[in-house]
Scaffold this active site. Structure first.
Site, PDB file in Angstrom:
ATOM      1  N   SER A 412       0.576  -0.962  -0.030  1.00  0.00           N
ATOM      2  CA  SER A 412       0.200  -0.581  -0.203  1.00  0.00           C
ATOM      3  C   SER A 412       0.789   1.357  -0.005  1.00  0.00           C
ATOM      4  O   SER A 412       0.255   2.420  -0.499  1.00  0.00           O
ATOM      5  CB  SER A 412      -0.925   0.093   1.056  1.00  0.00           C
ATOM      6  N   HIS A 433      -2.502  -4.093  -6.528  1.00  0.00           N
ATOM      7  CA  HIS A 433      -3.217  -3.587  -4.714  1.00  0.00           C
ATOM      8  C   HIS A 433      -4.660  -3.909  -4.719  1.00  0.00           C
ATOM      9  O   HIS A 433      -5.100  -3.380  -5.267  1.00  0.00           O
ATOM     10  CB  HIS A 433      -3.090  -2.264  -4.685  1.00  0.00           C
ATOM     11  N   ASN A 483      -6.388   5.777  -2.216  1.00  0.00           N
ATOM     12  CA  ASN A 483      -5.085   6.067  -0.244  1.00  0.00           C
ATOM     13  C   ASN A 483      -5.756   7.453  -0.528  1.00  0.00           C
ATOM     14  O   ASN A 483      -5.591   8.097   0.976  1.00  0.00           O
ATOM     15  CB  ASN A 483      -5.316   4.650   0.062  1.00  0.00           C
TER      16      ASN A 483
HETATM   17  P1  NAI Z   1      -0.211  -9.129   7.894  1.00  0.00           P
HETATM   18  O1  NAI Z   1       0.551  -8.850   8.681  1.00  0.00           O
HETATM   19  O2  NAI Z   1      -1.826  -9.676   8.148  1.00  0.00           O
HETATM   20  O3  NAI Z   1      -0.109 -10.080   7.292  1.00  0.00           O
HETATM   21  C1  NAI Z   1       1.390 -10.562   6.223  1.00  0.00           C
HETATM   22  C2  NAI Z   1       1.473 -12.053   6.707  1.00  0.00           C
HETATM   23  O4  NAI Z   1       3.281 -12.035   5.710  1.00  0.00           O
HETATM   24  C3  NAI Z   1       1.884 -12.664   7.784  1.00  0.00           C
HETATM   25  O5  NAI Z   1       1.433 -13.618   7.877  1.00  0.00           O
HETATM   26  C4  NAI Z   1       3.452 -12.911   7.900  1.00  0.00           C
HETATM   27  O6  NAI Z   1       3.613 -13.782   8.583  1.00  0.00           O
HETATM   28  C5  NAI Z   1       3.799 -13.406   6.663  1.00  0.00           C
HETATM   29  N1  NAI Z   1       4.779 -13.394   6.333  1.00  0.00           N
HETATM   30  C6  NAI Z   1       5.870 -12.086   6.575  1.00  0.00           C
HETATM   31  N2  NAI Z   1       6.810 -12.324   6.074  1.00  0.00           N
HETATM   32  C7  NAI Z   1       7.229 -13.586   5.020  1.00  0.00           C
HETATM   33  C8  NAI Z   1       7.808 -14.144   4.437  1.00  0.00           C
HETATM   34  N3  NAI Z   1       9.441 -13.280   4.417  1.00  0.00           N
HETATM   35  N4  NAI Z   1       7.610 -15.490   4.127  1.00  0.00           N
HETATM   36  C9  NAI Z   1       6.086 -15.764   4.122  1.00  0.00           C
HETATM   37  N5  NAI Z   1       5.262 -15.148   4.176  1.00  0.00           N
HETATM   38  C10 NAI Z   1       5.836 -14.199   4.894  1.00  0.00           C
HETATM   39  O7  NAI Z   1      -0.612  -8.218   6.718  1.00  0.00           O
HETATM   40  P2  NAI Z   1      -1.318  -7.444   5.542  1.00  0.00           P
HETATM   41  O8  NAI Z   1      -2.500  -6.011   6.237  1.00  0.00           O
HETATM   42  O9  NAI Z   1      -2.378  -8.503   5.327  1.00  0.00           O
HETATM   43  O10 NAI Z   1      -0.579  -6.610   4.406  1.00  0.00           O
HETATM   44  C11 NAI Z   1       0.039  -7.369   3.145  1.00  0.00           C
HETATM   45  C12 NAI Z   1       0.468  -6.220   3.222  1.00  0.00           C
HETATM   46  O11 NAI Z   1      -0.902  -5.970   2.017  1.00  0.00           O
HETATM   47  C13 NAI Z   1       1.376  -5.216   2.586  1.00  0.00           C
HETATM   48  O12 NAI Z   1       2.274  -4.925   2.398  1.00  0.00           O
HETATM   49  C14 NAI Z   1       0.731  -3.772   2.727  1.00  0.00           C
HETATM   50  O13 NAI Z   1       0.877  -2.831   3.061  1.00  0.00           O
HETATM   51  C15 NAI Z   1      -0.801  -4.560   1.712  1.00  0.00           C
HETATM   52  N6  NAI Z   1      -2.489  -4.338   2.153  1.00  0.00           N
HETATM   53  C16 NAI Z   1      -2.756  -4.070   3.133  1.00  0.00           C
HETATM   54  C17 NAI Z   1      -4.137  -3.607   3.281  1.00  0.00           C
HETATM   55  C18 NAI Z   1      -5.026  -4.245   4.775  1.00  0.00           C
HETATM   56  O14 NAI Z   1      -6.115  -3.718   4.747  1.00  0.00           O
HETATM   57  N7  NAI Z   1      -4.589  -4.357   5.613  1.00  0.00           N
HETATM   58  C19 NAI Z   1      -4.969  -2.909   2.248  1.00  0.00           C
HETATM   59  C20 NAI Z   1      -4.104  -3.158   1.543  1.00  0.00           C
HETATM   60  C21 NAI Z   1      -2.748  -3.647   0.778  1.00  0.00           C
END
Ligand code: NAI
Length: 638
Positions: A412, A433, A483
């Site tokens: 994001s 995204h 955003n």
């Molecule tokens: P989250 O923290 O819920 O999930 C991230 C996951 O990635 C965790 O389960 C973690 O264990 C895993 N992870 C971390 N490093 C890893 C690796 N090296 N290999 C495999 N798995 C790994 O995060 P979320 O909210 O899902 O965000 C993920 C991405 O999506 C970020 O880049 C964020 O900016 C983007 N995003 C988030 C939104 C939201 O509303 N939460 C909306 C749109 C984009």
């Protein structure tokens, strides 16, 4: 037969059964334009002279039966007379079809919407072909108009007013099995037997299944009660000043038995309303966005998602729901299992049938080792929002990827230009995204970094289209489009709270404006920490609002922590009553959003004003009846 037809063919077989096939010239889908209807009328003339034993109406298109009226004709309705003529054209013709002496049957395969369903309803029999593309509905309300070609008369007679109003007021579609169950279709058969089944049903003499007594009463003496109930339901979702059509549908059914011609003033009011014009605009914007990626022959079969968190888990589930084989990677199986649980709930809700649910679940494969990488056509990275973590991941996977695979990040806030520095082929990285919640939000931004590979971008758009989301190409810039426009709007809303206006009042001002959710509730939903971080990135150095700072300090982070501006302990925001909304508050709060959209168009982040409006509507829910933020401003300026 000597009728000269462009869009229809008419044939009569040895048994005396006539078949009229609609295959609209020059189009991939059938729509009921004026000339298509006029040709159909000449077919009925012909059959008046030589009455057949029966008439089967079907489509010659792969795409489906009939998608509806020809929407391009709506923009020509600049006088009340033209509006009434359009209604009269279908209403009169379908009444005539209903009255013919020989039996008639609509063989419905694929989409059968709007005017298409009204035509089918005027036939004696409706035979639905049971396959996944078969969908029936009266979605006129979504264009701000009503089903004036007999839908408001015949659907309630056929399935009862409760189910009919539900379909007409929400625009939802139903599949073949459901259509049979509710009595809309007389039968539902697999494609291989549809032809003999159609002939048999046509000549069966079988009477229509009568409506249960209660439904008949609801369509008669109890109409008033039903109509009042429906008005209350609609009022929960749509205000009459914003969306007059659903209220008109209820009135026309209740007072005129669905005949809009009996209330010409209603036709004029609805057809000339800015809402109808704007919703047709929104429809065209949506069609335009669906078109992105259609020039690519990229087709994904296997998707690999890395990061099974809030986003990655739901993205993987969505792709599996849409028929792809998906491998889902995270650091451990334990981290993947909550995503599988959510996926199961999604499949159960959307697919309902156990076999289909099972098949979708089989397509979603937990993959802690990343074994799916070398097989994937699309790889989506959705791990922690951290440059080093993403770098390490990209370094590890790039050498294992198929050369033509799409490599995408869901980031994001990080710059693609920074993320791709570790790649051997940096130009291949694109942003795909998604928005949260993935299953609800139709828009997906497809992000092009400086000097990115156009083929990768096109393939990414094709993939997004393939999973039935709307792709919006945007340039790499902080917050992209959605955003970036939400941030100044949420900031303005929180400044209003700092001024002493209650969160409830601020939210009510924007709900009354037509937003699907108030901005303060939105901050609570997004998370106050995220809003704070986004504000730092997007607010151009402006100070954070006090109401936000003080809550973040107390770890009141919104919905996820149970308390933010509102108490979320019940799972929903516990709102007190709103105070009187100060004059001009909504306009004041929406102004920074519209200003930012203007700016982003000027900066080229989004290609043009129309796409900006489409993106903001489908990415934020911005009041669709306005036709989008820029269209709203243009209308204000007259
Ligand atoms: P989250 O923290 O819920 O999930 C991230 C996951 O990635 C965790 O389960 C973690 O264990 C895993 N992870 C971390 N490093 C890893 C690796 N090296 N290999 C495999 N798995 C790994 O995060 P979320 O909210 O899902 O965000 C993920 C991405 O999506 C970020 O880049 C964020 O900016 C983007 N995003 C988030 C939104 C939201 O509303 N939460 C909306 C749109 C984009």
């Amino acid at each position: 037969m000597n009728v000269n037809l462009q869009h229809w063919t008419l044939a009569v077989d040895a048994q005396g059964i006539a078949t009229a096939i609609l295959d609209k010239a020059g189009e991939s889908a059938n729509s009921l334009s004026a000339d298509v209807l006029s040709e159909f009328s000449s077919i009925l003339d012909q059959l008046d002279v030589y009455p057949p034993k029966g008439l089967i109406i079907r489509s010659g298109k792969e795409a489906g039966f009939i998608a509806g009226a020809d929407i391009s004709e709506f923009s020509q309705l600049d006088t009340p007379e033209k509006g009434r003529t359009l209604v009269e054209r279908g209403w009169g013709l379908f009444n005539r079809l209903e009255a013919v002496k020989y039996p008639t049957l609509a063989l419905v395969r694929g989409h059968c919407l709007g005017g298409g369903l009204e035509l089918a309803l005027a036939c004696r029999y409706l035979l639905a072909v049971d396959e996944s593309g078969t969908k029936m509905g009266l979605p006129e309300v979504m264009l701000g108009i009503f089903p004036g070609w007999g839908g408001m008369l015949r659907l309630p007679q056929r399935v009862g007013p409760a189910a009919a109003l539900d379909m007409m007021l929400t625009g939802k579609t139903i599949d073949a099995k459901r259509a049979k169950k509710m009595g809309l279709a007389d039968d539902c058969v697999p494609p291989r037997v549809m032809e003999p089944a159609a002939r048999q049903l046509l000549l069966s003499g079988q009477p229509r299944r009568p409506l249960p007594l209660m439904q008949r009463l609801m369509n008669g003496p109890l109409k008033g009660v039903v109509a009042n109930g429906a008005r209350k339901q609609v009022a929960k979702k749509a205000r009459p000043q914003h969306y007059p059509a659903p209220y008109a549908i209820i009135d026309l059914w209740q007072k005129h038995n669905g005949n809009a011609l009996a209330a010409p003033e209603v036709i004029d009011r609805i057809i000339s309303s800015p809402t109808a014009r704007n919703l047709v605009r929104v429809f065209h914007l949506q069609e335009r966005m669906k078109g992105f990626g259609k020039d690519s022959n990229f087709k994904a079969k296997r998707v690999h998602v890395i990061g099974a968190g809030v986003m990655g888990g739901d993205i993987a589930a969505w792709c599996a729901l849409r028929g792809m084989t998906v491998t889902l990677q995270d650091q451990t199986l334990e981290r993947i299992s909550p995503a599988l649980k959510r996926a199961h709930a999604l499949f159960a809700k959307k697919l309902r049938e156990p076999l289909k649910i099972r098949a979708a679940f089989d397509r979603l494969i937990p993959d802690p080792q990343g074994d799916g990488v070398p097989h994937a056509d699309v790889i989506i990275e959705a791990i922690f929002e951290n440059v080093e973590a993403k770098h390490a991941l990209f370094r590890a996977i790039e050498p294992r990827m198929k050369p033509q695979a799409v490599l995408a990040t869901n980031t994001s806030s990080l710059k693609l230009e920074d993320l791709r520095t570790v790649l051997a082929r940096p130009e291949r990285l694109v942003g795909i995204h998604f928005f949260n919640p993935v299953s609800m939000m139709p828009l997906v931004e497809v992000v092009e970094a400086e000097g990115g590979d156009p083929a990768a971008l096109l393939a990414a758009c094709a993939f997004v289209k393939q999973i039935d989301k709307l792709p919006l190409p945007v340039k790499s810039a902080p917050g992209f489009l959605v955003n970036a426009v939400l941030a100044p709007y949420m900031l303005a809303a929180m400044r209003a709270v700092d001024e002493g206006i209650s969160p409830e009042t601020v939210d009510e001002a924007m709900l009354a404006f037509g937003m699907p959710m108030g901005p303060i509730e939105l901050v609570d939903t997004v998370g106050l920490d995220i809003a704070m971080a986004a504000g730092k990135q997007l607010a151009g150095g402006a100070e954070a609002p006090k109401c936000l700072l003080s809550r973040v300090e107390k770890n009141m982070l919104g919905k996820k922590s149970g308390q933010g501006f509102y108490d979320w302990s019940s799972g929903k925001a516990a709102k007190g009553s709103a105070g009187a909304v100060p004059d001009g508050l909504a306009e004041r709060l929406v102004k920074p959003l519209v200003d930012r959209v203007e700016q982003l168009v000027a900066d080229g982040v989004v290609a043009d004003r129309d796409l900006a409006d489409g993106g903001v509507i489908f990415g934020t829910g911005f009041a669709p009846f306005t036709g989008g933020p820029l269209n709203y401003r243009a209308a204000l300026l007259g």
